[in-house]
Design an enzyme around this catalytic site. Structure first.
Site, short mmCIF file in Angstrom:
data_model
loop_
_atom_site.label_atom_id
_atom_site.label_comp_id
_atom_site.label_asym_id
_atom_site.label_seq_id
_atom_site.Cartn_x
_atom_site.Cartn_y
_atom_site.Cartn_z
N ASP A 93 -18.99 8.38 35.95
CA ASP A 93 -19.87 7.49 36.70
C ASP A 93 -21.35 7.81 36.50
O ASP A 93 -22.19 6.92 36.35
CB ASP A 93 -19.57 7.58 38.21
CG ASP A 93 -18.11 7.35 38.53
OD1 ASP A 93 -17.32 7.10 37.61
OD2 ASP A 93 -17.76 7.42 39.72
N ARG A 102 -18.23 24.15 23.94
CA ARG A 102 -18.63 25.05 25.03
C ARG A 102 -17.92 26.39 24.93
O ARG A 102 -16.71 26.46 24.72
CB ARG A 102 -18.31 24.40 26.37
CG ARG A 102 -18.57 25.31 27.58
CD ARG A 102 -18.30 24.58 28.88
NE ARG A 102 -16.91 24.25 29.07
CZ ARG A 102 -16.04 24.99 29.77
NH1 ARG A 102 -16.43 26.14 30.30
NH2 ARG A 102 -14.80 24.59 29.93
N ALA A 138 -11.60 25.11 38.39
CA ALA A 138 -11.98 26.11 37.39
C ALA A 138 -11.24 27.41 37.67
O ALA A 138 -11.29 27.93 38.79
CB ALA A 138 -13.49 26.33 37.41
N HIS A 170 -8.95 21.66 26.17
CA HIS A 170 -8.49 23.01 26.48
C HIS A 170 -7.19 23.24 25.74
O HIS A 170 -6.29 22.39 25.76
CB HIS A 170 -8.29 23.19 27.98
CG HIS A 170 -8.21 24.63 28.39
ND1 HIS A 170 -7.12 25.42 28.13
CD2 HIS A 170 -9.11 25.43 29.03
CE1 HIS A 170 -7.33 26.64 28.59
NE2 HIS A 170 -8.54 26.67 29.14
N HIS A 210 -10.68 18.36 28.47
CA HIS A 210 -11.12 19.37 29.43
C HIS A 210 -12.59 19.27 29.81
O HIS A 210 -12.93 19.29 30.99
CB HIS A 210 -10.84 20.75 28.85
CG HIS A 210 -11.14 21.89 29.77
ND1 HIS A 210 -10.59 22.01 31.03
CD2 HIS A 210 -11.93 23.00 29.60
CE1 HIS A 210 -11.00 23.11 31.60
NE2 HIS A 210 -11.84 23.73 30.78
N ARG A 263 -12.45 27.75 21.65
CA ARG A 263 -11.48 26.74 22.09
C ARG A 263 -11.25 25.63 21.08
O ARG A 263 -10.12 25.16 20.92
CB ARG A 263 -11.95 26.13 23.42
CG ARG A 263 -11.75 27.06 24.59
CD ARG A 263 -12.25 26.46 25.87
NE ARG A 263 -11.95 27.36 26.98
CZ ARG A 263 -12.38 27.16 28.22
NH1 ARG A 263 -13.11 26.09 28.50
NH2 ARG A 263 -12.08 28.01 29.18
N GLY A 311 -10.85 30.40 35.10
CA GLY A 311 -11.23 31.65 34.43
C GLY A 311 -12.29 32.45 35.15
O GLY A 311 -12.07 33.60 35.52
N LYS A 326 -18.12 10.42 46.07
CA LYS A 326 -17.24 9.26 46.20
C LYS A 326 -15.89 9.61 46.80
O LYS A 326 -15.10 8.72 47.12
CB LYS A 326 -17.04 8.58 44.84
CG LYS A 326 -16.30 9.41 43.82
CD LYS A 326 -16.16 8.63 42.52
CE LYS A 326 -15.48 9.43 41.44
NZ LYS A 326 -15.35 8.69 40.17
N GLU A 363 -12.47 35.99 27.51
CA GLU A 363 -11.91 34.70 27.10
C GLU A 363 -12.31 34.39 25.67
O GLU A 363 -13.11 35.11 25.06
CB GLU A 363 -12.36 33.60 28.06
CG GLU A 363 -11.85 33.80 29.49
CD GLU A 363 -12.18 32.64 30.40
OE1 GLU A 363 -12.90 31.72 29.97
OE2 GLU A 363 -11.73 32.65 31.55
N GLY A 406 -19.95 19.44 43.35
CA GLY A 406 -19.48 20.59 42.61
C GLY A 406 -20.51 21.70 42.63
O GLY A 406 -21.49 21.67 43.40
N VAL A 407 -20.33 22.68 41.76
CA VAL A 407 -21.20 23.84 41.76
C VAL A 407 -22.66 23.46 41.49
O VAL A 407 -23.58 23.98 42.15
CB VAL A 407 -20.71 24.88 40.72
CG1 VAL A 407 -20.62 24.29 39.32
CG2 VAL A 407 -21.60 26.12 40.72
N ALA A 408 -22.92 22.53 40.57
CA ALA A 408 -24.29 22.17 40.24
C ALA A 408 -24.96 21.41 41.38
O ALA A 408 -26.10 21.72 41.77
CB ALA A 408 -24.33 21.34 38.96
#
Length: 537
Positions: free
Chosen positions: A217, A384, A50, A238, A349, A287, A52, A39, A122, A17-19
């Site tokens: 995991d 968050r 994602a 969410h 979410h 949220r 937004g 995996k 948002e 992912g992004v990280a």
């Protein structure tokens, strides 16, 4: 079962992912030999879903009066008293530079005719500061750009390999990973540094915005390696995923919060406003407030409907072009957002907690790092702020790669001989049963009796099994995550952020602190003494 093959690197990154990809690319720039493992396929993680955007205050383009300081304040407010001020300041301050670097790597954001980036607003934000791509396909564009940069940068990617357990030295440092390939054959990836970027635990619930790979995991692996977790009771639901019928299971299409940011409102089947009088920001409240309000409203069964409400976006005249992903999902279930209110309901979410780590990814275990949703840096606290997650991945991914390079250069982590790994045995619960009891008793609105029910069901239904397949690794991780959440949720006798107790409805000053979780020698998650966290992050 012993490992049958081996590969070596300076840094192993788990997750695409992004990280994870941001960390891998930065580590490669710093001259490290990097191996990325996932995996599933490279783009199967949470990032591409994602919608937004990225919350960021760019120096040369922002609303009048908006600032990095205001973004920090909004984040702290949403976090309901549990954010780490230093972490929040560091991550949000680094945001503009991280977004600029992402654009250098090829990501294209939506722009106005004058060339400035389009921005939306948002829930919980006091300004229009969320930059986006493809209307409501920001994650897909971020994932595309990072994967392409990974290929162009010749960062090796090992797909369809599941990380099972940390390989450790006799002194307890992490020295690699035990993994299973697509055929279930065990192998060892040896490295002095392992970076977990495995995402969240949405599959712990029946309905979620998360893909099937979000099974916790990395959290389980880190706990088994001796790391601490924190804030695991705070699972953000969410407020608006597309309602596709009673009993919906698995990943449900998300209806991005930006739809409300641009004028849509929540109503029930009678047309009454759901958020009117609930919060000063009404439909743009944080949220946790909106999700809890919808849940309470559904319990009243207005018009005989008890499992969803509606998002009225009929006043938005450009849904098909501004929010093409949402529009297509609605049309696929027979809803035309131009004329029909969109049926929506809350769904699991985002995990606000996770492996205790610094903003540089360091954990309390030598050689083990964590970034993104699997990590708990203190950015999110008890809830968050919308669109801070992609930002966290960009900033902390970069900082973690730099931390690994620094630690290697200083000899703080070094290649070392590890104990010969074997496939671990762990408690495994039936996934369907786990999802049902967690959704019924440990979602939005919890009480002591229901949490005790979950604990009892898990205690009597788990079976110790050797983790010899991806499915067993995932189910064991979900079991451990559920037990950790239940332990923390039972102890926190208040309502705060995403943690809503129906038997303790008020926020308590005595609980303005995080709870730490560790594993017992027998592998049971328990609450840890707070003093154990000193110097960890």
């Amino acid at each position: 079962m012993a490992a049958r093959w081996e590969a070596r690197a300076d840094l192993i990154v788990v997750g695409t992912g992004v990280a994870g990809l941001t960390a891998a690319l930065r580590a490669r720039e710093l001259g490290l030999r990097v191996l990325v493992v996932t995996k599933a396929a490279g783009d199967d993680g949470n990032t591409r879903w994602a919608q937004g955007g990225v919350a960021v205050v760019m120096e040369d383009q922002h609303d009048p009066g908006d600032s990095v300081h205001r973004h920090i304040e909004d984040t702290l407010t949403a976090g309901a008293g549990l954010c780490d001020d230093v972490a929040v300041t560091a991550i949000i301050t680094d945001g503009p530079q991280a977004v600029a670097k992402l654009r250098e790597r090829g990501a294209t954001f939506d722009a106005r005719p004058d060339g400035l980036l389009e921005r939306t607003r948002e829930g919980g934000h006091s300004a229009f500061r969320v930059v986006h791509a493809g209307g409501d396909a920001t994650g897909a564009e971020v994932e595309r750009a990072l994967l392409k940069a990974t290929v162009d940068g010749r960062v090796p990617l090992l797909e369809n390999h599941v990380a099972v357990d940390a390989v450790k030295t006799p002194l307890g440092a992490v020295a690699g990973l035990l993994v299973l390939d697509s055929n279930g054959v065990p192998g060892v990836l040896t490295a002095p540094a392992v970076l977990l970027a495995t995402g969240g635990i949405g599959q712990m619930y029946q309905a979620t915005s998360n893909p099937s790979v979000a099974t916790g995991d990395g959290l389980a692996l880190a706990l088994r390696a001796g790391a601490l977790a924190a804030d695991v009771e705070f699972i953000q639901f969410h407020p608006t995923v597309l309602y596709t019928g009673r009993g919906a299971r698995g990943r449900c299409p998300l209806v991005t919060e930006a739809v409300r940011g641009e004028g849509a409102v929540l109503v029930d089947v009678t047309g009454a406003r759901v958020m009117k009088g609930v919060h000063p920001l009404e439909d743009l409240a944080p949220r946790d407030v909106v999700a809890a309000a919808i849940t309470r409203h559904m319990a009243l069964e207005p018009g005989g409907v008890d499992d969803h409400v509606f998002l009225d976006a009929t006043a938005l005249h450009d849904m098909a072009t501004r929010f093409p992903t949402v529009y297509a999902a609605c049309v696929s279930v027979g809803v035309d957002p131009a004329v029909d209110p969109i049926p929506v309901a809350p769904a699991a979410h985002f995990a606000c907690g996770g492996v205790v780590s610094s903003v540089d990814g360091r954990t309390g275990v030598t050689g083990l790092y964590a970034v993104g949703e699997v990590a708990r840096t203190g950015l999110h606290g008890a809830n968050r702020l919308a669109s801070n997650s992609l930002l966290e991945g960009l900033v902390c991914g970069t900082r973690a790669a730099e931390a690994v390079a620094s630690d290697l250069a200083l000899g703080l982590v070094t290649p070392a001989r590890a104990v010969d790994p074997v496939l671990p045995t762990a408690p495994v619960a039936d996934r369907d049963l786990l999802q049902r009891v967690m959704s019924r008793y440990a979602a939005i609105g919890r009480d002591a009796e229901g949490l005790a029910v979950v604990g009892s069901v898990l205690d009597v239904s788990t079976v110790d099994k050797q983790l010899e397949s991806r499915e067993l690794v995932e189910d064991a991780a979900l079991t451990m995550a559920a037990r950790a959440l239940i332990a923390a949720a039972q102890e926190r006798t208040e309502s705060r952020g995403c943690h809503v107790r129906t038997d303790f409805t008020e926020r308590s000053q005595a609980w303005q602190r995080s709870q730490l979780v560790r594993l017992t020698p027998t592998g049971q998650p328990v609450l840890a003494d707070p003093v154990l966290a000193e110097g960890v992050a």
